[in-house]
Design a protein around this motif. Structure first.
Motif, PDB file in Angstrom:
ATOM      1  N   UNK A 214      -7.438  -4.232  -8.485  1.00  0.00           N
ATOM      2  CA  UNK A 214      -6.910  -2.951  -8.912  1.00  0.00           C
ATOM      3  C   UNK A 214      -7.999  -1.897  -8.769  1.00  0.00           C
ATOM      4  N   UNK A 215      -7.655  -0.643  -9.046  1.00  0.00           N
ATOM      5  CA  UNK A 215      -8.621   0.435  -8.843  1.00  0.00           C
ATOM      6  C   UNK A 215      -9.886   0.266  -9.689  1.00  0.00           C
ATOM      7  N   UNK A 216      -9.765  -0.004 -11.009  1.00  0.00           N
ATOM      8  CA  UNK A 216     -11.000  -0.062 -11.799  1.00  0.00           C
ATOM      9  C   UNK A 216     -11.538  -1.471 -12.044  1.00  0.00           C
ATOM     10  N   UNK A 217     -10.806  -2.497 -11.615  1.00  0.00           N
ATOM     11  CA  UNK A 217     -11.155  -3.855 -12.038  1.00  0.00           C
ATOM     12  C   UNK A 217     -10.552  -4.888 -11.109  1.00  0.00           C
ATOM     13  N   UNK A 233     -14.808  -1.519  -9.910  1.00  0.00           N
ATOM     14  CA  UNK A 233     -13.966  -0.509  -9.259  1.00  0.00           C
ATOM     15  C   UNK A 233     -14.045  -0.576  -7.735  1.00  0.00           C
ATOM     16  N   UNK A 234     -12.944  -0.142  -7.112  1.00  0.00           N
ATOM     17  CA  UNK A 234     -12.943   0.056  -5.673  1.00  0.00           C
ATOM     18  C   UNK A 234     -12.618  -1.137  -4.817  1.00  0.00           C
ATOM     19  N   UNK A 235     -12.244  -2.286  -5.405  1.00  0.00           N
ATOM     20  CA  UNK A 235     -11.910  -3.459  -4.598  1.00  0.00           C
ATOM     21  C   UNK A 235     -10.547  -3.241  -3.939  1.00  0.00           C
ATOM     22  N   UNK A 236     -10.512  -3.368  -2.628  1.00  0.00           N
ATOM     23  CA  UNK A 236      -9.293  -3.116  -1.865  1.00  0.00           C
ATOM     24  C   UNK A 236      -8.684  -4.370  -1.255  1.00  0.00           C
ATOM     25  N   UNK A 237      -9.491  -5.407  -1.029  1.00  0.00           N
ATOM     26  CA  UNK A 237      -8.977  -6.580  -0.322  1.00  0.00           C
ATOM     27  C   UNK A 237      -9.731  -7.824  -0.766  1.00  0.00           C
ATOM     28  N   UNK A 250     -14.707  -0.236  -1.789  1.00  0.00           N
ATOM     29  CA  UNK A 250     -15.059   1.123  -1.425  1.00  0.00           C
ATOM     30  C   UNK A 250     -15.697   1.835  -2.613  1.00  0.00           C
ATOM     31  N   UNK A 251     -16.538   2.830  -2.316  1.00  0.00           N
ATOM     32  CA  UNK A 251     -17.097   3.666  -3.373  1.00  0.00           C
ATOM     33  C   UNK A 251     -18.351   3.136  -4.004  1.00  0.00           C
TER      34      UNK A 251
END
Length: 316
Positions: A214-217, A233-237, A250-251
């Motif tokens: 998720x966006x923060x976790x 934060x920032x995990x996309x895959x 990302x980030x």
């Protein structure tokens, strides 16, 4: 008398010859005038075009850096797949062969499926069929690709497989496709569950554990046990690396691009730490990201670029 008769004959012939030449000159002048008028009209009249010909079509290999255009084929995305429309999906066979797909949407864009056999240098589009409205999961092996798709007017979730590069498709087992996501839910092989967090970006279902990004976790659980949240934060895959998960992020302040990190796959607690592995500096810094891991070979797709790392993401 003879001289006078001859003079009269000559006098008659001259006018006739003169008239002939005058006629020739007049005809020539008229022809020149017609030509000049035609040219003048051609220069001043509006340009006229004939009926439009058929639009040319081409068969070509898509540019390797080009993001699949969901409107370019006749396939589609899922009513129950929510965020699937903006997702990237990638599945790899080895360091040369991989498949990628855009998500698609029942109400909007349609998915695009492509295959490469040269490490991502070129991609060829594969027909999904007119009834496919979204692709929500990919699983590739040597000679076989399986997809989880939303099919038909009601976007029924359907597992399909092909062993001839998409020429024909057959029914597949849902359990072979792992987890997928929607805006608020995680769809496991055993059925749909509520997402442990808002707007999940990716999910992975292993034999004993499940991980949701998720966006923060990231949220982890063993079996059907309680979820454990890890602030990241920032995990996309997510990709399965056996005893660990490989994550694309990302980030990060440590990477101006896509950062690759490793998270333990078992005994995760809220304070679990990730281990930085590498940075794909050319990767896009926003938007969807997809990764696939085969042995030590890590494929990553972010923005318009696909890259391959031979050492699990340490170098690109």
């Amino acid at each position: 008398m003879e001289g006078r008769r001859g003079a009269r004959s000559l006098g008659r012939s001259l006018p006739r010859t003169t008239l002939i030449w005058v006629g020739v000159v007049v005809v020539a002048l008229v022809a020149v005038d017609v030509l000049l008028v035609t040219l003048a009209l051609g220069r001043t009249a509006p340009e006229q075009h004939g009926p439009a010909g058929p639009i040319p079509t081409y068969t070509s290999t898509p540019n390797p850096t080009q993001t699949p255009d969901p409107s370019a084929t006749g396939s589609a995305g899922a009513a129950g797949a929510g965020g699937a429309a903006s997702r990237h999906l990638i599945a790899a066979v080895d360091g040369k062969e991989a498949w990628r797909a855009s998500g698609g949407s029942c109400s909007a864009t349609r998915p695009v499926l492509q295959r490469t056999v040269d490490g991502g240098a070129t991609w060829a589009e594969v027909d999904l069929g007119e009834d496919v409205h979204a692709v929500t999961a990919l699983r590739a092996t040597t000679g076989t690709l399986s997809i989880l798709a939303d099919v038909g007017d009601d976007c029924t979730q359907t597992a399909r497989t092909t062993d001839d590069d998409g020429v024909t498709w057959a029914a597949a087992e849902r359990s072979d496709l792992g987890a997928t996501i929607s805006d608020t839910a995680v769809d496991l092989s055993t059925g749909e569950i509520d997402s442990p967090c808002e707007e999940p970006a990716d999910a992975y279902e292993g034999r004993f554990t499940t991980l949701v990004a998720c966006a923060p976790e990231v949220d982890w659980r063993s079996g059907t046990g309680p979820w454990v949240s890890v602030a990241l934060p920032g995990v996309k895959a997510i990709a399965d690396a056996g005893e660990t998960y490989t994550l694309a992020r990302l980030g990060s302040s440590m990477c101006d691009g896509v950062q690759v990190v490793s998270l333990p796959a078992t005994q995760v607690v809220s304070g679990s730490q990730v281990s930085p592995m590498g940075c794909w500096e050319d990767g896009a810094t926003d938007g969807p990201v997809a990764i696939a891991l085969v042995g030590k070979t890590l494929w990553a797709w972010a923005g318009d670029e696909v890259a391959v790392s031979a050492d699990g993401g340490m170098t690109w």
